[in-house]
Design a protein around this motif. Structure first.
Motif, short mmCIF file in Angstrom:
data_model
loop_
_atom_site.label_atom_id
_atom_site.label_comp_id
_atom_site.label_asym_id
_atom_site.label_seq_id
_atom_site.Cartn_x
_atom_site.Cartn_y
_atom_site.Cartn_z
N UNK A 170 -11.35 2.41 6.33
CA UNK A 170 -12.31 1.51 5.42
C UNK A 170 -11.82 1.84 3.93
N UNK A 171 -10.75 0.96 3.58
CA UNK A 171 -10.44 1.28 1.97
C UNK A 171 -11.07 0.58 1.18
N UNK A 172 -11.44 -0.88 1.08
CA UNK A 172 -12.09 -1.55 -0.08
C UNK A 172 -11.77 -1.13 -1.29
N UNK A 173 -10.24 -1.38 -1.46
CA UNK A 173 -9.69 -1.07 -3.00
C UNK A 173 -9.09 -2.41 -3.30
N UNK A 174 -9.16 -2.69 -4.50
CA UNK A 174 -8.80 -3.76 -5.24
C UNK A 174 -7.47 -3.65 -6.20
N UNK A 228 -8.99 -4.33 2.45
CA UNK A 228 -10.13 -4.03 3.04
C UNK A 228 -10.25 -2.93 4.02
N UNK A 229 -9.49 -3.24 5.12
CA UNK A 229 -9.70 -2.10 6.28
C UNK A 229 -8.47 -2.07 7.19
N UNK A 230 -8.19 -1.31 7.87
CA UNK A 230 -7.36 -1.44 9.16
C UNK A 230 -7.92 -1.04 10.37
N UNK A 231 -7.22 -1.37 11.41
CA UNK A 231 -7.77 -1.06 12.63
C UNK A 231 -6.72 -0.58 13.64
N UNK A 232 -6.99 0.22 14.56
CA UNK A 232 -5.92 0.57 15.58
C UNK A 232 -4.64 1.40 15.22
N UNK A 233 -4.73 1.99 14.01
CA UNK A 233 -3.72 3.07 13.72
C UNK A 233 -3.56 3.99 14.63
N UNK A 234 -2.08 4.38 14.86
CA UNK A 234 -1.70 5.12 15.97
C UNK A 234 -2.22 6.76 15.63
#
Length: 806
Positions: free
Chosen positions: A177-181, A135-141
């Motif tokens: 925001x990836x939102x890939x399946x 779905x998503x990621x948060x806080x990548x460097x």
């Protein structure tokens, strides 16, 4: 968090390294020490205090070898997870340095959904299909100081298979925001008989796992690993849908061979406050604010806290800040100082101990006197630290070729400049400090009416011994210098500080301060004092002016005080989005103006400002959305012309810039009520899509508390800390209650005096009444905490899963 970086010890093969340390929240550097010359055991001795403005996983310390013609090389690191900080807080520890492995440098979290579907294929048979949705990621460097270009690989891993799929690359974002399946077949249809369909005839779903890796797309360079997480497929045994947040982990759980890289000595103090709504603190806050009116003062809530937390120096600060905010500190300090003077038998020992009164006044001076120190000492300390003049006069410590007479002249010159700066600074002394000094002077004269000098020594023991002398000795601690001085400068500052302390002790005995300076220098150098012809320093006049009812003379124009300055990236105003629109600039804010200057060869040269903006023209200061320019840690200064867009070096710096600028402009009459959280680019506001560049903001401005710029005090947070201190010392509070009951009922203690020696109980009934009130309030507050302390569900965004799940 407050940090003290002390020293490093490492093997002989690293003796030739020039090193420095950095402090990072996850992978974001927030502080850096000075470079220490070649040594097996470098001593940094640097202190850092900062508010942590965002969630984080690890507090890390990196040791680097300084490169001359190449980039700095990492020697090792110490990484402490957030949940482990409390275990080390407040104590000094040696930590073994670990290798810096790129595959272990991770941060951030990923949001996944997994589902096991049963499919009916064309021939009517059944098979199972695993659906994995990233779905998503948060806080990548950040990568090289900029947002990364992340993508993810999603792999189904088993004993005999490895199927991998890949998402699209997301450009310039740390929160993609990836939102890939993706779909994986995990069992074969029942009608299949060919053994070649799978490498094993019956695949064991229980042994399969989903592995998600995050990468930064390097384009022409090598891709950089950002972290991974693993989820066992058997988690779907009882629930066909699994959705959760996962913390990214190092590759292979970060296990690597550890060499003997040495050790780093740290003292970390970490405080995390769970602050309740303000109304919950009203009873405790009210009880504390009544303290100055309680008779005797030893029966007040504030004094009782100091009594039961006597060995904890940090216990005084929240009380001082709370009373200071509500203008109750002077009356409280006067009362506890009077109590201390009752027990002082000799005038020459006045306020020399580490008592509740001296600790309160120490903290008060550090809080309200910061700008006073800057105005008074910073110019002369900058000169001392940058001139590199040798001032050593101790024959034992002299180096070969040193001229003791020249050194003595250097030292006398510096001491005269420092002392002159101090004694001519009375007009800059904060009114609150003057009020406290006036009260101390009156109390001392009343206690020792036959001693004409005690009224001055009562004041000088604080302003010289505990304020100016300490600041001269450790200018970096008071933000007067960016780093701990080197050994030679530190020795010079030590000699000057000792002289200031001596003059403070002699302050009421002689007006000829330069004679005192000269004699003291001669004593240190073990030489005979020749005749001197020096003018008289007005030390007694200075003490009079900062502690009397006489109005201080002032020029009528407030001195401009530098509140914050540092290197930033500033966006050229009015430029298009493409091209190199950000340039390094030196940003400086004073009590009067905001300015930025050129940086030449990576160094601020103090040249004329490129732009000056009067503080009175600032209309708002707000953070800027990352999406505006694909950059983190940005803020905007709004005024009558185009917004000033600035990128700070890290999240701590950005938070501090916004806070200082907001406070210094808080009373401006033209402050805005709304602002645009993003930028106006390509003919439209990116936030609300409005086409007019003069369109009023689409979001309310952040409210700014009307507080003194130097007194940024959150009363609810301070009261919560006081609650925590009372709670952690509750057993002593109960002992005090028992002591009061015993004294009140039996007219004297039945137990050994040692049981009561830690407590000051002048009126047992009044003290007992206050203790009972405190106990009742503590129980009510604890009940509020228990009611609201529901832990976020494991796997939620607030409480992500750590490590592999099954």
């Amino acid at each position: 968090a407050s940090l003290t970086l002390s020293s490093i010890s490492w093997p002989n093969r690293q003796r030739d390294l020039c090193t420095f340390c950095t402090i990072s929240l996850d992978q974001e550097e927030v502080f850096r020490t000075k470079v220490f010359d070649k040594s097996l055991s470098p001593f940094y001795g640097e202190d850092f205090y900062f508010e942590i403005p965002r969630p984080f996983q690890c507090l890390s310390f990196y040791v680097f070898a300084k490169g001359v013609f190449q980039r700095d090389l990492p020697v090792g690191k110490v990484s402490i997870r957030k949940e482990e900080l409390c275990k080390f807080s407040g104590k000094e520890h040696w930590f073994g340095l670990q290798p810096v492995d790129p595959n272990s440098e991770v941060q951030g979290k990923v949001h996944l959904e997994m589902r096991l579907n049963e499919l009916i294929i064309e021939n009517g048979s059944m098979c199972q299909q695993l659906l994995v949705r990233i779905i998503e990621c948060q806080g990548l460097p950040l990568i090289s100081g900029q947002n990364c270009d992340p993508y993810a690989t999603v792999s189904l891993v088993g004993p005999a298979r490895f199927d991998q799929k890949k998402t699209k690359v997301k450009k310039k974002t740390s929160d993609p925001q990836f939102e890939e399946t993706f779909y994986f077949e995990v069992t074969r249809p029942n009608s299949y008989t060919k053994k070649s369909h799978f490498q094993v005839e019956e695949e064991d779903i229980e042994k399969l796992e989903i592995k998600v890796d995050l990468w930064n797309n390097g384009n022409l360079a090598q891709d950089v690993f950002l972290g991974e997480t693993r989820v066992s497929v058997k988690i779907l045994r009882n629930d066909h849908i699994h959705r959760a947040w996962y913390l990214l982990q190092p590759k292979g759980n970060g296990k690597s061979k550890t060499d003997d890289l040495g050790s780093l000595r740290l003292n970390v103090t970490y405080t995390e406050d769970n602050v309740l709504p303000s109304a919950c603190y009203t009873p405790l806050r009210t009880l504390l604010l009544k303290s100055p009116d309680i008779k005797p003062i030893s029966a007040s809530a504030a004094h009782i806290l100091g009594d039961i937390c006597r060995e904890r120096y940090e216990a005084v600060l929240p009380v001082v800040r709370l009373l200071l905010h509500h203008s109750r500190l002077v009356s409280f300090v006067s009362a506890i100082a009077a109590l201390e003077l009752e027990n002082t038998q000799e005038a020459n020992t006045i306020f020399r101990g580490n008592s509740l009164a001296t600790r309160c006044i120490d903290d008060m001076m550090k809080i309200v006197g910061r700008s006073y120190l800057t105005v008074t000492l910073k110019p002369v300390l900058d000169e001392i630290c940058e001139s590199n003049k040798t001032c050593e006069i101790d024959p034992i410590k002299l180096k070969e070729g040193d001229n003791v007479e020249v050194n003595k002249e250097n030292l006398q010159g510096y001491v005269q400049k420092v002392f002159s700066s101090i004694t001519q600074s009375s007009s800059s002394c904060p009114p609150l400090m003057c009020d406290v000094f006036r009260s101390l002077r009156q109390l001392a004269s009343k206690r020792f009416p036959d001693d004409p000098h005690v009224q001055y020594s009562a004041v000088s023991s604080f302003v010289f011994l505990r304020f100016f002398a300490v600041a001269v000795l450790s200018p970096h601690t008071f933000q007067l210098r960016p780093h701990h001085p080197d050994l030679e400068v530190s020795r010079t500052l030590t000699l000057i500080s000792k002289t200031i302390q001596t003059l403070g002790s002699w302050g009421s005995l002689s007006k000829n301060k330069l004679v005192c300076i000269h004699v003291f220098v001669c004593l240190i150098s073990l030489s005979t004092c020749p005749p001197i012809n020096l003018s008289i320093f007005p030390c007694v006049s200075f003490l009079d002016e900062i502690s009397s009812n006489i109005s201080k003379e002032s020029s009528g124009v407030e001195d401009s005080v530098v509140l914050k300055e540092g290197e930033v990236q500033k966006r050229a105003q009015g430029r298009k989005r493409i091209g190199k629109n950000f340039k390094k600039r030196w940003l400086r804010v004073t009590s009067r103006e905001l300015s930025y200057h050129k940086i030449f060869l990576f160094v601020f040269q103090g040249k004329e400002a490129l732009c000056i903006m009067p503080v009175k023209n600032i209309q708002a200061v707000e953070k800027l959305d990352e999406s505006a320019f694909n950059r983190k840690n940005m803020f905007q200064v709004l005024h009558s012309e185009k917004p000033l867009y600035v990128q700070a070096g890290n999240c701590v710096e950005a938070s501090e810039w916004v806070e200082v600028l907001s406070q210094v402009s808080r009373c401006n009459p033209d402050r805005l009520g709304t602002f645009h959280p993003s930028a106006y680019l390509a003919g439209a506001w990116l936030c609300c899509r409005s086409l007019s560049d003069s369109q009023p903001g689409c979001k309310p401005c952040t409210p700014t508390l009307l507080a003194n710029l130097q007194l940024d005090i959150d009363c609810d947070r301070e009261t919560e800390r006081i609650f925590s201190l009372f709670t952690s010392s509750y057993s002593k509070l109960q002992k005090m209650e028992d002591a009061c009951a015993s004294i009140a009922v039996y007219q004297g203690p039945l137990r050994e005096q040692d049981d009561y020696s830690l407590f000051t109980i002048q009126d047992s009934k009044e003290t007992f009444h206050t203790v009972r009130q405190i106990s009742h309030i503590l129980k009510e507050l604890q009940r509020e905490h228990d009611t609201r302390s529901g832990t976020a569900q494991y796997g939620s965004q607030e409480n992500p899963i750590v490590g592999k799940t099954s």
